[in-house]
Design a protein around this motif. Structure first.
Motif, short mmCIF file in Angstrom:
data_model
loop_
_atom_site.label_atom_id
_atom_site.label_comp_id
_atom_site.label_asym_id
_atom_site.label_seq_id
_atom_site.Cartn_x
_atom_site.Cartn_y
_atom_site.Cartn_z
N ARG A 27 -1.50 -23.10 -49.63
CA ARG A 27 -2.73 -23.44 -50.37
C ARG A 27 -3.56 -22.19 -50.65
O ARG A 27 -4.09 -22.02 -51.75
CB ARG A 27 -3.57 -24.45 -49.59
CG ARG A 27 -3.17 -25.88 -49.77
CD ARG A 27 -4.20 -26.83 -49.16
NE ARG A 27 -4.52 -26.52 -47.77
CZ ARG A 27 -3.86 -27.02 -46.73
NH1 ARG A 27 -2.86 -27.84 -46.91
NH2 ARG A 27 -4.22 -26.70 -45.50
N ASP A 28 -3.70 -21.33 -49.65
CA ASP A 28 -4.48 -20.11 -49.81
C ASP A 28 -3.87 -19.22 -50.90
O ASP A 28 -4.60 -18.63 -51.70
CB ASP A 28 -4.56 -19.34 -48.49
CG ASP A 28 -5.42 -20.05 -47.45
OD1 ASP A 28 -6.16 -20.99 -47.81
OD2 ASP A 28 -5.33 -19.66 -46.26
N LEU A 29 -2.55 -19.11 -50.90
CA LEU A 29 -1.89 -18.31 -51.94
C LEU A 29 -2.12 -18.92 -53.31
O LEU A 29 -2.32 -18.19 -54.29
CB LEU A 29 -0.38 -18.21 -51.65
CG LEU A 29 0.03 -17.22 -50.59
CD1 LEU A 29 1.52 -17.35 -50.30
CD2 LEU A 29 -0.30 -15.80 -51.01
N ASP A 30 -2.09 -20.23 -53.39
CA ASP A 30 -2.33 -20.91 -54.66
C ASP A 30 -3.71 -20.54 -55.19
O ASP A 30 -3.87 -20.21 -56.37
CB ASP A 30 -2.20 -22.42 -54.45
CG ASP A 30 -1.86 -23.17 -55.71
OD1 ASP A 30 -1.26 -22.57 -56.63
OD2 ASP A 30 -2.18 -24.36 -55.78
N HIS A 31 -4.70 -20.57 -54.31
CA HIS A 31 -6.07 -20.22 -54.72
C HIS A 31 -6.16 -18.74 -55.12
O HIS A 31 -6.84 -18.41 -56.10
CB HIS A 31 -7.06 -20.54 -53.61
CG HIS A 31 -7.21 -22.00 -53.32
ND1 HIS A 31 -7.56 -22.93 -54.26
CD2 HIS A 31 -7.02 -22.70 -52.17
CE1 HIS A 31 -7.60 -24.13 -53.72
NE2 HIS A 31 -7.26 -24.02 -52.45
N ALA A 32 -5.50 -17.89 -54.37
CA ALA A 32 -5.53 -16.45 -54.67
C ALA A 32 -4.88 -16.16 -56.02
O ALA A 32 -5.41 -15.37 -56.81
CB ALA A 32 -4.84 -15.66 -53.56
N ILE A 33 -3.78 -16.81 -56.28
CA ILE A 33 -3.08 -16.63 -57.57
C ILE A 33 -3.97 -17.11 -58.71
O ILE A 33 -4.12 -16.42 -59.72
CB ILE A 33 -1.72 -17.36 -57.56
CG1 ILE A 33 -0.75 -16.66 -56.62
CG2 ILE A 33 -1.14 -17.44 -58.97
CD1 ILE A 33 0.49 -17.47 -56.28
N LYS A 51 3.40 -15.10 -55.87
CA LYS A 51 4.21 -16.26 -56.27
C LYS A 51 5.54 -16.28 -55.51
O LYS A 51 6.03 -17.35 -55.13
CB LYS A 51 4.45 -16.25 -57.77
CG LYS A 51 3.22 -16.64 -58.57
CD LYS A 51 3.52 -16.67 -60.05
CE LYS A 51 2.32 -17.15 -60.86
NZ LYS A 51 2.62 -17.23 -62.30
N LYS A 52 6.12 -15.11 -55.31
CA LYS A 52 7.38 -15.03 -54.57
C LYS A 52 7.16 -15.48 -53.11
O LYS A 52 7.97 -16.23 -52.56
CB LYS A 52 7.93 -13.61 -54.62
CG LYS A 52 9.29 -13.47 -54.00
CD LYS A 52 9.85 -12.09 -54.20
CE LYS A 52 11.23 -11.98 -53.61
NZ LYS A 52 11.81 -10.64 -53.81
N ARG A 53 6.07 -15.03 -52.52
CA ARG A 53 5.75 -15.43 -51.15
C ARG A 53 5.50 -16.94 -51.08
O ARG A 53 5.93 -17.62 -50.16
CB ARG A 53 4.52 -14.65 -50.65
CG ARG A 53 3.99 -15.09 -49.31
CD ARG A 53 4.94 -14.79 -48.18
NE ARG A 53 4.38 -15.26 -46.92
CZ ARG A 53 5.10 -15.67 -45.91
NH1 ARG A 53 6.41 -15.62 -45.95
NH2 ARG A 53 4.52 -16.09 -44.81
N LYS A 54 4.80 -17.46 -52.09
CA LYS A 54 4.51 -18.89 -52.15
C LYS A 54 5.80 -19.70 -52.23
O LYS A 54 5.95 -20.73 -51.56
CB LYS A 54 3.61 -19.17 -53.35
CG LYS A 54 3.10 -20.57 -53.44
CD LYS A 54 2.17 -20.73 -54.63
CE LYS A 54 2.06 -22.17 -55.02
NZ LYS A 54 1.38 -22.39 -56.28
N LEU A 55 6.75 -19.24 -53.03
CA LEU A 55 8.03 -19.92 -53.15
C LEU A 55 8.80 -19.88 -51.83
O LEU A 55 9.41 -20.88 -51.41
CB LEU A 55 8.86 -19.29 -54.27
CG LEU A 55 10.20 -19.95 -54.59
CD1 LEU A 55 10.01 -21.41 -54.97
CD2 LEU A 55 10.89 -19.19 -55.71
#
Length: 74
Positions: A27-33, A51-55
């Motif tokens: 979720r945090d990565l989604d917000h950061a992106i 995005k790669k880390r999120k995947l």
């Protein structure tokens, strides 16, 4: 309860805790992106890394969810 049952419960609890942590990070990565893209800062490399880390997190989350979901034979 046997030692094996306690060990299994401990492993399941650890997996649930990791799953919660990974979901939060996802979720945090989604917000950061979203924030980086909204700024239009032009740092596409950073966005691609996030995005790669999120995947990667999504894959790990799916794996843990599969491990925690009992198999149901229909």
């Amino acid at each position: 309860m046997t030692g094996r049952d306690e060990e299994t419960r401990a492993q399941e609890q650890a997996a649930r805790e990791e799953l919660a942590r990974l979901r939060e990070e996802h979720r945090d990565l989604d917000h950061a992106i979203d924030a980086l893209e909204a700024l239009g800062s032009g740092d596409r490399l950073q966005v691609q890394r996030l995005k790669k880390r999120k995947l990667s997190l999504k894959d790990r989350i799916g794996f843990l969810e599969d491990q925690l979901t009992p198999d149901i034979i229909a």
